[in-house]
Design a protein around this motif. Structure first.
Motif, PDB file in Angstrom:
ATOM      1  N   SER A  47    -157.617  -4.218  58.346  1.00 26.89           N
ATOM      2  CA  SER A  47    -157.047  -3.285  59.317  1.00 26.89           C
ATOM      3  C   SER A  47    -155.764  -4.032  59.832  1.00 26.89           C
ATOM      4  CB  SER A  47    -157.834  -2.435  60.092  1.00 26.89           C
ATOM      5  OG  SER A  47    -156.896  -1.510  61.021  1.00 26.89           O
ATOM      6  N   ARG A  48    -155.946  -5.120  60.630  1.00 25.12           N
ATOM      7  CA  ARG A  48    -155.012  -5.796  61.523  1.00 25.12           C
ATOM      8  C   ARG A  48    -153.779  -6.154  60.578  1.00 25.12           C
ATOM      9  NH1 ARG A  48    -158.336  -8.350  64.621  1.00 25.12           N
ATOM     10  NH2 ARG A  48    -158.992  -9.717  63.230  1.00 25.12           N
ATOM     11  N   GLU A  49    -154.366  -6.620  59.300  1.00 29.71           N
ATOM     12  CA  GLU A  49    -153.596  -7.138  58.371  1.00 29.71           C
ATOM     13  C   GLU A  49    -152.758  -6.245  57.372  1.00 29.71           C
ATOM     14  OE1 GLU A  49    -156.108  -9.717  56.196  1.00 29.71           O
ATOM     15  OE2 GLU A  49    -155.812 -11.331  57.472  1.00 29.71           O
ATOM     16  N   GLY A  50    -153.324  -4.794  57.759  1.00 25.57           N
ATOM     17  CA  GLY A  50    -152.489  -3.851  56.835  1.00 25.57           C
ATOM     18  C   GLY A  50    -153.119  -3.408  55.759  1.00 25.57           C
ATOM     19  N   SER A  51    -154.053  -4.011  55.170  1.00 27.18           N
ATOM     20  CA  SER A  51    -154.532  -3.694  53.841  1.00 27.18           C
ATOM     21  C   SER A  51    -155.495  -2.377  53.851  1.00 27.18           C
ATOM     22  CB  SER A  51    -155.239  -4.834  53.090  1.00 27.18           C
ATOM     23  OG  SER A  51    -156.412  -5.204  53.923  1.00 27.18           O
ATOM     24  N   ILE A  52    -155.784  -1.892  54.891  1.00 25.27           N
ATOM     25  CA  ILE A  52    -156.723  -0.566  54.962  1.00 25.27           C
ATOM     26  C   ILE A  52    -156.084  -0.136  56.289  1.00 25.27           C
ATOM     27  CG2 ILE A  52    -158.688  -1.435  53.897  1.00 25.27           C
ATOM     28  CD1 ILE A  52    -160.324  -1.518  56.436  1.00 25.27           C
ATOM     29  N   ALA A  53    -156.199   1.343  56.245  1.00 28.49           N
ATOM     30  CA  ALA A  53    -155.485   1.822  57.534  1.00 28.49           C
ATOM     31  C   ALA A  53    -156.643   2.111  58.473  1.00 28.49           C
ATOM     32  CB  ALA A  53    -155.046   3.501  57.055  1.00 28.49           C
ATOM     33  N   PRO A  54    -156.166   2.231  59.876  1.00 23.59           N
ATOM     34  CA  PRO A  54    -157.239   2.277  60.951  1.00 23.59           C
ATOM     35  C   PRO A  54    -158.329   3.386  60.865  1.00 23.59           C
ATOM     36  CG  PRO A  54    -155.044   1.909  61.931  1.00 23.59           C
ATOM     37  CD  PRO A  54    -154.791   2.132  60.232  1.00 23.59           C
ATOM     38  N   ALA A  55    -157.724   4.566  60.222  1.00 26.85           N
ATOM     39  CA  ALA A  55    -158.818   5.595  59.880  1.00 26.85           C
ATOM     40  C   ALA A  55    -159.839   5.155  58.725  1.00 26.85           C
ATOM     41  CB  ALA A  55    -158.026   6.938  59.544  1.00 26.85           C
TER      42      ALA A  55
END
Length: 142
Positions: free
Chosen positions: A50-58
């Protein structure tokens, strides 16, 4: 059938990546066992993605919630002294990281505690080599 899943395998239940379908199918077919350390390792992987942007926070939050629920239904090997002692011995014998030694020691504990067949699922070559050397059964390739 009993399946021992290390964190590198179980994380594939929560995010889409190579072998995710294979892992999800095995989770449905097996009585799932894992180490308590898997809970932290999987959470770490989800937060990092999530931090790296490969999955969304939700998506991260849904996966973390599902992990919390799953850990209540999985058979969890706690980090008790006998497992830690066995893991230390495995570190002397194999080129493993500490967490992988704990995973291997936990899976051996499961195998030695039952007469049922136990398969060992991990996506780490060194860990799989050590598992095979310890007489654990790896599943056929997914």
């Amino acid at each position: 059938m009993i399946g021992y899943f290390d964190a590198s395998a179980l994380v594939k239940r929560y995010v889409e990546e190579a072998n995710s379908d294979f892992v999800r199918r095995l989770v449905e077919e097996c009585y799932v066992c894992t180490s308590r350390i898997s809970e932290v390792e999987i959470a770490s992987a989800l937060v990092r993605r999530s931090r790296e942007g490969s999955i969304a926070p939700a998506e991260r939050d849904r996966a973390l919630s599902r992990l919390r629920e799953d850990m209540q239904s999985f058979y969890v090997i706690e980090l008790f002294p006998e497992v830690a002692r066995a893991a230390r011995g495995l570190l002397l014998r194999y080129p493993l990281r500490a967490s992988n030694a704990m995973q291997l020691a936990s899976s051996i504990h499961v195998r030695d505690s039952t007469d049922a067949p136990v398969i060992f699922l991990a996506f780490d070559g060194k860990l799989n080599d050590a598992a095979e050397d310890q007489g654990l059964t790896l599943p056929p390739a997914g």
